[in-house]
Design a protein around this motif. Structure first.
Motif, PDB file in Angstrom:
ATOM      1  N   MET A  54       0.831  -1.205   0.000  1.00  0.00           N
ATOM      2  CA  MET A  54       0.000   0.000   0.000  1.00  0.00           C
ATOM      3  C   MET A  54       0.869   1.260   0.000  1.00  0.00           C
ATOM      4  N   TRP A  68      -5.265   7.378   5.415  1.00  0.00           N
ATOM      5  CA  TRP A  68      -5.106   6.180   6.248  1.00  0.00           C
ATOM      6  C   TRP A  68      -5.660   6.427   7.647  1.00  0.00           C
ATOM      7  N   ARG A  76      -9.462   6.557   7.422  1.00  0.00           N
ATOM      8  CA  ARG A  76     -10.006   5.211   7.243  1.00  0.00           C
ATOM      9  C   ARG A  76     -10.025   4.468   8.577  1.00  0.00           C
ATOM     10  N   ALA A  82      -6.734  -0.971   3.438  1.00  0.00           N
ATOM     11  CA  ALA A  82      -7.668  -0.564   2.401  1.00  0.00           C
ATOM     12  C   ALA A  82      -8.794  -1.591   2.269  1.00  0.00           C
TER      13      ALA A  82
END
Length: 503
Positions: free
Chosen positions: A464, A491, A494, A503
Motif C-alpha cells: 500500500m 489512512w 479510514r 484498504a
C-alpha cells in the motif's frame, strides 16, 4: 521524623496537609515537584483535591494552573483532575484522568520541550508562580533542602515562587545525600556563559536546593513511596527492535564513527528502551555512559554489571523491585549516579557538546522521516513530547523506535503523512521497527522514503505504501517531496471510520 528537619524556624512551621492546602487559593499558579512518578508531593495535593471538591459542592469555583517537571502520579495529577481543579497544565503528563479531560477540552494543556520549561518560567511566559510544593528528603540546618528521587524543575519553582510548601518524606532514603548536582550558574540572555560540563559524571553545582527560609510557609511530614508502575518484560518485537539498533551501533564502530564505548546514551521510558539497554549488555558493551532524563531498572542493572560506568539524569523511574535494589545498594550507586535539574539534563548545549545518542519511542513516522510522538489521529494527546525533542535536535544520533503495527495490525506505524509533527525529518536520523532499521542520514526525501518502505514497514502495509509513493512520484504537484494531498491523511481517516488502516 523531626530529625529530618534541622532548621529550628522551619520545624516550627510543621502542620498537616489540610492546613497546608488551605494556604492555596483559587486561581493560583502552583509549581509542583515530580518527574515520571518520582519525587512528587504525596499529601498536600490530595488534601487540596478534597478542598477543591468541597468548594465545588458549595457552588464555588476553584481551579489552579499546575506546573510540574513531567508526569507525576494519581495522588497529584489524577486527584486534582478528578476534582475538576486544574485549569492549565504543563509540561508532560501521563495520568489517564488528566489525559481524558485534556482531550475533552476541559483542561488547557501546553506541551513543551522539558529542557525549555525553566527558561519559559524565567522569561515570564508562564506568569507569576504563587506557590511551590516540593518534596524533600530532609531540611538542613541552614534551610537548604536535600532533594528526593527527582529534581525536575524544583530549582526553578523554588527560585520564582512567592511561597513554598515543603513535604519532607521519611520514606526517601537519606543515602541520597550527595547524589544531586544543582547548578546555579545559569543567567538570562545576553549574560549567559558556557556551562562547564564536559563529561556525564562531572559535578558542577551543589548537592542541595537553595531556598529562602522566609518564603517557606508550611512543612508537612510524610511517609509514602513513589508510585511508579512496572514495565512488562521486553517481548519478541521489542527484542527485535533492540537487535537492529545494537547491530547498527556495531556497524558504526566498524566504519569508525563510534568507539567501543559509543557516546553518552539517552533512553526513553518503556519496554523497548529497556530491551535496548539489555541488548547492549548482551552485546558485550562495557564502560558506557548515560546522559538522560530517567534512570530505569535496566540502567541499574547496567551500572551493577559494569556495562554503564556513569549515569546522569533528573529522576528515577524504578519499579518497586528497582527501588528495593537501589536502597539496598545505595552506596554502590552513590558515585555512579548524578541527578540534575531538568534544565541541565535536557539542555541543548550539553547534549550537543557530549554528542548524545538519543533513543526514543514514537507513535508514527511518515515516508520522509517526520515523527509524531504525541497524538492519535492528529488531535488526541497521549502524553507529550517530553525530552525527546531536546535530544533529537541536538544529539549526535537521533533514533526513533516503534513496532511497525498497533491495535493487532489495524494501524501502521509508518504512514504516508504523519497526522501531527513533533520531530521534523531534519531531526530524525534513524527509524527502527521490528522489521528493520532505516539510516536516513545523507539521503534526499525520496531516498529516505525508499529506505523506510524497504526496511521498516510491516509486510501487510508495504504494498500500500509503495503504491502511494509511486503514484505520488508520478502525479504530485512537486517532485521533491511527493505527496497526493487528498490521500495523504486518508489512512488515519479510514482508521477512524472503519477501525483499520487497511484498504
Amino acid at each position: 521524623m523531626s530529625g529530618r528537619i534541622a532548621h529550628a524556624g522551619l520545624a516550627a512551621l510543621r502542620m498537616d496537609a489540610d492546613h497546608a492546602a488551605a494556604l492555596i487559593a483559587p486561581g493560583m499558579t502552583v509549581g509542583m515537584s515530580g518527574f515520571t512518578g518520582a519525587g512528587y508531593p504525596k499529601a498536600v495535593p490530595l488534601a487540596l483535591a478534597t478542598r477543591i471538591s468541597d468548594a465545588h459542592e458549595r457552588g464555588e469555583p476553584f481551579r489552579l494552573r499546575v506546573l510540574t517537571g513531567a508526569s507525576t502520579a494519581p495522588e497529584l495529577d489524577g486527584a486534582l483532575a478528578r476534582a475538576g481543579g486544574i485549569d492549565f497544565r504543563l509540561p508532560y503528563q501521563s495520568d489517564p484522568e488528566l489525559r481524558a479531560r485534556i482531550n475533552r477540552g476541559e483542561i488547557e494543556y501546553m506541551d513543551l520541550h522539558l529542557g525549555h520549561v525553566a527558561q519559559y518560567a524565567l522569561f515570564g511566559f508562564l506568569g507569576r508562580i504563587d506557590v511551590a510544593i516540593i518534596e524533600a528528603t530532609a531540611i538542613l540546618a541552614d534551610g537548604r533542602l536535600l532533594p528526593s528521587t527527582s529534581i525536575g524543575n524544583n530549582k526553578t519553582w523554588l527560585d520564582l515562587a512567592d511561597k513554598v510548601i515543603v513535604e519532607v518524606n521519611q520514606r526517601q532514603p537519606l543515602g541520597l545525600d550527595g547524589m544531586h548536582d544543582i547548578y546555579y550558574g545559569t543567567a538570562m540572555p545576553p549574560d549567559r556563559k558556557p556551562i562547564p560540563l564536559l563529561h556525564p559524571g562531572d559535578r558542577i553545582g551543589e548537592p542541595y536546593l537553595r531556598v529562602d527560609p522566609a518564603k517557606i510557609v508550611a512543612v508537612v511530614e510524610t511517609d509514602a513511596p513513589d508510585r511508579i508502575g512496572r514495565f512488562s518484560p521486553p517481548d519478541d518485537v521489542s527484542k527485535r527492535i533492540a537487535a537492529h539498533l545494537v547491530e547498527f551501533f556495531r556497524h558504526e564502530i566498524r566504519v569508525g564513527r563510534l568507539s567501543e564505548r559509543l557516546l553518552p546514551l539517552q533512553s526513553g521510558v518503556g519496554n523497548i528502551a529497556n530491551a535496548v539497554l539489555a541488548g547492549l549488555r548482551e552485546g558485550g558493551f562495557r564502560g558506557l555512559n548515560a546522559f538522560t532524563e530517567v534512570i530505569q531498572d535496566g540502567m541499574l542493572d547496567l551500572l551493577a554489571d559494569g556495562t554503564l560506568e556513569m549515569a546522569s539524569a533528573t529522576s528515577f523511574s524504578l519499579s518497586p523491585e528497582g527501588v528495593d535494589e537501589f536502597v539496598r545498594n545505595i552506596e554502590r550507586y552513590r558515585n555512579r549516579i548524578v541527578l540534575r535539574p531538568q534544565e541541565m539534563s535536557n539542555h541543548g548545549e550539553l547534549i550537543r557538546r557530549l554528542g548524545c545518542i538519543a533513543m526514543n519511542g514514537m507513535v508514527e513516522a511518515d515516508l520522509y522521516g517526520n515523527v509524531n510522538s504525541t497524538h492519535v489521529a492528529g488531535s488526541s494527546i497521549i502524553n507529550g513530547i517530553g525530552g525527546s525533542g531536546d535530544f533529537a535536535r541536538n544529539g549526535f544520533l537521533s533514533c526513533f523506535m516503534t513496532p511497525s503495527t498497533a491495535k493487532g495490525g489495524a494501524i501502521s506505524a509508518i504512514v504516508p503523512m504523519v497526522s501531527h509533527v513533533d520531530h521534523t525529518e531534519h531531526d530524525v536520523a534513524v527509524v527502527v521497527t521490528e522489521q528493520g532499521l532505516a539510516d536516513l542520514r545523507g539521503l534526499s526525501p525520496k531516498q529516505r522514503a525508499r529506505a523506510i518502505i524497504a526496511h521498516c514497514v510491516h509486510p501487510d502495509y508495504r504494498p500500500m505504501l509503495a503504491d502511494y509513493f509511486e503514484r505520488a512520484c508520478r502525479d504530485s504537484f512537486g517532485k521533491h517531496t511527493p505527496h497526493l494531498l487528498p490521500e495523504a491523511l486518508s489512512w488515519h481517516q479510514r482508521y477512524l471510520n472503519t477501525g483499520s488502516m487497511r484498504a
